[in-house]
Design an enzyme around this catalytic site. Structure first.
Site, PDB file in Angstrom:
ATOM      1  N   HIS A 292       0.878  -1.288  -0.138  1.00 35.54           N
ATOM      2  CA  HIS A 292      -0.035   0.044  -0.363  1.00 35.54           C
ATOM      3  C   HIS A 292       0.836   1.255  -0.203  1.00 35.54           C
ATOM      4  O   HIS A 292       0.405   2.497  -0.071  1.00 35.54           O
ATOM      5  CB  HIS A 292      -0.952   0.153   1.015  1.00 35.54           C
ATOM      6  CG  HIS A 292      -2.295  -0.728   0.863  1.00 35.54           C
ATOM      7  ND1 HIS A 292      -2.036  -2.426   0.676  1.00 35.54           N
ATOM      8  CD2 HIS A 292      -3.414  -0.634   0.719  1.00 35.54           C
ATOM      9  CE1 HIS A 292      -3.234  -2.786   0.564  1.00 35.54           C
ATOM     10  NE2 HIS A 292      -4.164  -1.819   0.440  1.00 35.54           N
TER      11      HIS A 292
ATOM     12  N   GLU B   3       5.109 -34.054  -2.896  1.00 33.42           N
ATOM     13  CA  GLU B   3       4.049 -33.368  -3.590  1.00 33.42           C
ATOM     14  C   GLU B   3       4.407 -32.856  -5.000  1.00 33.42           C
ATOM     15  O   GLU B   3       5.559 -31.977  -5.054  1.00 33.42           O
ATOM     16  CB  GLU B   3       3.107 -32.422  -2.744  1.00 33.42           C
ATOM     17  CG  GLU B   3       2.571 -33.511  -1.312  1.00 33.42           C
ATOM     18  CD  GLU B   3       1.311 -33.988  -1.876  1.00 33.42           C
ATOM     19  OE1 GLU B   3       1.444 -35.285  -2.425  1.00 33.42           O
ATOM     20  OE2 GLU B   3       0.402 -33.608  -1.657  1.00 33.42           O
TER      21      GLU B   3
ATOM     22  N   SER C  85      -0.385  -1.021  -6.084  1.00 35.66           N
ATOM     23  CA  SER C  85      -0.286  -2.050  -7.021  1.00 35.66           C
ATOM     24  C   SER C  85       0.567  -1.617  -8.362  1.00 35.66           C
ATOM     25  O   SER C  85       0.239  -0.508  -9.059  1.00 35.66           O
ATOM     26  CB  SER C  85      -1.655  -2.654  -7.224  1.00 35.66           C
ATOM     27  OG  SER C  85      -2.437  -2.825  -6.129  1.00 35.66           O
TER      28      SER C  85
ATOM     29  N   LYS D  26     -14.590  -8.031  -9.058  1.00 35.26           N
ATOM     30  CA  LYS D  26     -13.738  -8.939 -10.045  1.00 35.26           C
ATOM     31  C   LYS D  26     -13.117 -10.045  -9.158  1.00 35.26           C
ATOM     32  O   LYS D  26     -13.111 -11.143  -9.734  1.00 35.26           O
ATOM     33  CB  LYS D  26     -12.622  -7.917 -10.647  1.00 35.26           C
ATOM     34  CG  LYS D  26     -11.719  -8.546 -11.737  1.00 35.26           C
ATOM     35  CD  LYS D  26     -10.954  -7.550 -12.299  1.00 35.26           C
ATOM     36  CE  LYS D  26     -10.236  -8.220 -13.633  1.00 35.26           C
ATOM     37  NZ  LYS D  26      -9.373  -7.412 -14.172  1.00 35.26           N
ATOM     38  N   ASP D  27     -12.390  -9.974  -7.997  1.00 34.54           N
ATOM     39  CA  ASP D  27     -11.695 -10.951  -7.350  1.00 34.54           C
ATOM     40  C   ASP D  27     -12.924 -11.864  -7.119  1.00 34.54           C
ATOM     41  O   ASP D  27     -12.690 -12.915  -6.802  1.00 34.54           O
ATOM     42  CB  ASP D  27     -11.074 -10.612  -6.079  1.00 34.54           C
ATOM     43  CG  ASP D  27      -9.821  -9.783  -6.472  1.00 34.54           C
ATOM     44  OD1 ASP D  27      -9.459  -9.681  -7.601  1.00 34.54           O
ATOM     45  OD2 ASP D  27      -9.151  -9.330  -5.508  1.00 34.54           O
TER      46      ASP D  27
END
Lengths: 422, 286
Positions: free
Chosen positions: A219, A291, A223, A247-248
């Site tokens: 922040h 894994e 971004s 959107k997310d």
């Protein structure tokens, strides 16, 4: 810590006002995930995986806490307590399959999130600290996932723990004591299982703490965006809420559809059959494989087959495996190209695509048996991996001629110069 | 400075990997790895489908009961089923009374403590008991079985690559060793040739060898193939008793998520409409 045009939090109720004076938590949330965070308007769908990874961490923590209520971290009964969850605990099978597959989806999200950062130069100034904290989160997540896979105390749990802690044995002089300290004994047993359970419970909360710092650091500059160009004014941003929450939100739905399809219809596809056999120190499985999210690094480890002078091949492999991830810590200073986004770096773009294919090839070889031709392929792929980060990127930042950048985010979106567009 | 050190480290790792590749490749060409007999003769599991396969799969309870009968009359002599309780049989269609009767007449006694003396003792199993083990411990199991311990069957179809088709293939896969089988891979004393088994030779004698080894009460012809298929289906259930619940819940969850995602997508479109409209307008103006 935000742009001057960021929306200001104004409590609408009397209680909100009272709260804002005493403990401004609503203001904090408003400024970090709400309308108070101006976000570039041109983020593409690659920017959705950070929040997705965070949500999968929450899924893991919630399901994990419930599993811990029924699981017994004791080498004699751990395996049976997992089967007790699968058979006798109400909806226990659902919680366990969500937790087992949730780990994979967390890593899918985190790998796409890392790939996004690599391509769009999100690790470059002024965002180095966000990137460094991200690498820390990734390392912690790997440790957490590894220890979690040991807990069911099946064959692959036991032998995975033996192989991975055995890596530390390769360190000269202090290796053996370190391995014994990690295991609490000479081989994986009750002491190891108990400390792995304790740490597996602890580390996700440490990850959550580092994520808070990761977002805090984000922040300050705000971004990054697909053009890599700095935000110039209010016309370049939209408030995080409702634009990016929406959107997310809908892509979260898509991710959950994939996740639940996997956990309800193919719940064991990403696991190993051997882990449904109780741990047996006297019987070694034919192929010990970690894994899938560890496969690329496992391939790097096994690519070193020859001693170098006095350094044994195993130690080289261990050093290379850790270096393969630690090199990310130096990435902001290895790649000095002033252009952030790979969109405007014609040569970088090609090398980036090669890197993605290279890591997928490494992953495939890491999951395959340690035999030819997979070892030879991983040697070539690992050679490119190191060359990419340590040789190509530093040289490329000097040799490459980037394409012209748009003047602003708004110009790149609308195709009109900033002055007339606003 | 970081970059110079980086380039040196990069040259070292990449260089040594390329040298290792060269040495490995030379070795590979001059001395190619010989194909092992295990690799040459080993067969992948046969193709066979079960009613529980796929996202719509359900158990065929009639088949599970037949499979249970095979387990009871054949497998249970040597193999334990330690994670399953008699009471669980109600899930495959037996009534409470039938389950009690099955438990009471089970050939193996359940371990207990004599309430009067505190001595170890045995008693007939109850519905709440897990299936009692045929051998007291692994030493006894190995001693009675030519030094091979019969594995527990509870999770067998999840604990082997290939799952239930593998179990079926193994049960139906016994055959005479091929004539060109190398001597080292010929079955030794007490071993049986089976190309579906990883190292080709299995300590278990063919358990389902003759037709009508069990007599099914539902009139199904008990061929070796049928018995093998039925017991494999039964072992899918023992390994994953919640399979049907899982499939059902899965469809409900997917239906919910699909609707929720469509709604979320529509609200995303609505929220972004003004930003996208402005963009379009500006593009047309330009």
């Amino acid at each position: 810590m935000s742009f001057p045009w960021a929306k200001q939090y104004t409590p609408t109720t009397e209680f909100g006002q009272w709260m804002d004076e005493k403990l401004p938590v609503p203001r904090l949330i408003y400024n970090s995930l709400g309308a108070g965070y101006p976000t570039p308007r041109n983020l593409n769908y690659m920017w959705n995986f950070g929040s997705l990874a965070g949500i999968f961490l929450v899924v893991q923590i919630v399901t994990g806490i419930i599993l811990a209520m029924h699981y017994a971290a004791n080498a004699d009964i751990a395996f049976d307590s997992v089967e007790h969850i699968m058979r006798d605990v109400n909806s226990g099978w659902m919680i366990r399959y969500a937790h087992a597959n949730g780990a994979s989806f967390f890593f899918i999200a985190i790998y796409l999130h890392i790939g996004r950062g690599l391509f769009y130069g999100s690790y470059k100034a002024p965002r180095e600290m966000i990137w460094l904290l991200g690498v820390v989160i990734y390392l912690l997540a790997m440790a957490t996932a590894f220890m979690g896979y040991v807990l069911p105390w099946g064959q692959m749990s036991f032998w995975g723990a033996k192989v991975i802690t055995g890596l530390f044995e390769a360190i000269p002089l202090v290796g053996k004591p370190i391995q014994e300290l990690l295991l609490g004994g000479f081989a994986p047993d009750n002491a190891a299982l108990n400390r792995f359970f304790s740490l597996h419970y602890l580390l996700p909360f440490v990850i959550a703490g580092v994520i808070i710092m990761h977002i805090w650091a984000l922040h300050i500059p705000g971004s990054n965006n697909p053009t890599g160009v700095d935000v110039k004014g209010p016309q370049d941003t939209v408030p995080f809420h409702p634009y990016y929450t929406a959107k997310d939100g809908w892509t979260l739905g898509v991710a959950l559809i994939f996740f639940t399809a996997m956990m309800f219809f193919l719940p064991n596809a990403l696991g190993h059959a051997d882990n449904y056999i109780p741990a047996n120190p006297l019987s070694t499985p034919a192929h010990i494989v970690p894994e899938w999210y560890f496969w690329p690094w496992y391939a790097v480890l096994r690519a070193f087959t020859f001693d170098f002078l006095f350094i044994p091949a195993k130690l080289l492999g261990v050093l290379a495996m850790f270096s393969a991830i630690l090199v990310w810590f130096f990435l902001p200073w290895l790649d000095k190209s002033p252009v952030r986004s790979g969109m405007f770096r014609p040569k970088f773009k090609i090398f980036f695509v090669i890197l993605v294919i290279d890591v997928l090839v490494l992953g495939y070889c890491g999951g395959a048996p340690a035999a030819e031709p997979f070892v030879m392929i991983s040697q070539l792929a690992a050679a490119y991996y190191f060359a990419h980060f340590l040789i190509i990127l530093p040289l490329l930042s000097r040799l490459e001629k980037p394409e012209p950048l748009p003047n602003s985010i708004t110009e790149s979106v609308t195709g009109k110069p900033l002055t007339t567009a606003s | 400075m970081v970059r110079i050190i980086g380039i040196l480290i990069g040259l070292f790792f990449s260089g040594w990997l390329l040298v290792s590749f060269g040495m490995g490749a030379k070795e590979y060409i001059t001395n190619p790895p010989a194909e092992t007999a295990e690799h040459e003769f080993h067969l992948e599991a046969k193709e066979i489908s079960f009613s529980s396969d796929g996202p719509l799969g359900k158990f065929d309870r009639q088949q599970l009961q037949r499979g249970f009968q095979v387990f009871k009359e054949v497998c249970s002599a040597c193999h334990s089923l330690r994670l399953v309780a008699f009471r669980n049989l109600e899930e495959i269609g037996y009534s409470e009374e039938e389950v009690k009767a099955i438990a009471a007449s089970w050939a193996i006694q359940a371990p207990d403590i004599d309430p009067a003396t505190g001595e170890m003792s045995t008693r007939a199993p109850l519905a709440a008991d897990k299936f009692p083990k045929p051998f007291a411990n692994n030493v006894a199991a190995a001693a009675a079985n030519n030094n091979a311990i019969p594995p527990d069957l509870s999770l067998m179809t999840k604990a082997r690559e290939g799952g239930a088709p593998y179990v079926y293939s193994l049960l139906t896969g016994y055959q005479d060793p091929p004539t060109n089988l190398p001597k080292a891979n010929q079955p030794g004393p007490g071993l049986h040739y089976n190309p579906y088994f990883a190292n080709l030779n299995l300590a278990m004698a063919p358990p389902l060898a003759v037709e009508d080894q069990v007599s099914y009460s539902d009139g199904t012809k008990a061929s070796v193939d049928q018995m093998s298929e039925d017991v494999s289906a039964f072992l899918i259930w023992t390994a994953e008793p919640k399979l049907e619940e899982r499939h059902q819940a899965g469809w409900a969850v997917l239906a919910f998520l699909l609707i929720a995602t469509i709604l979320a997508y529509l609200s995303y479109r609505t929220i972004w409409a003004d930003v996208k409209a402005k963009k379009k307008k500006k593009v047309t103006e330009a």
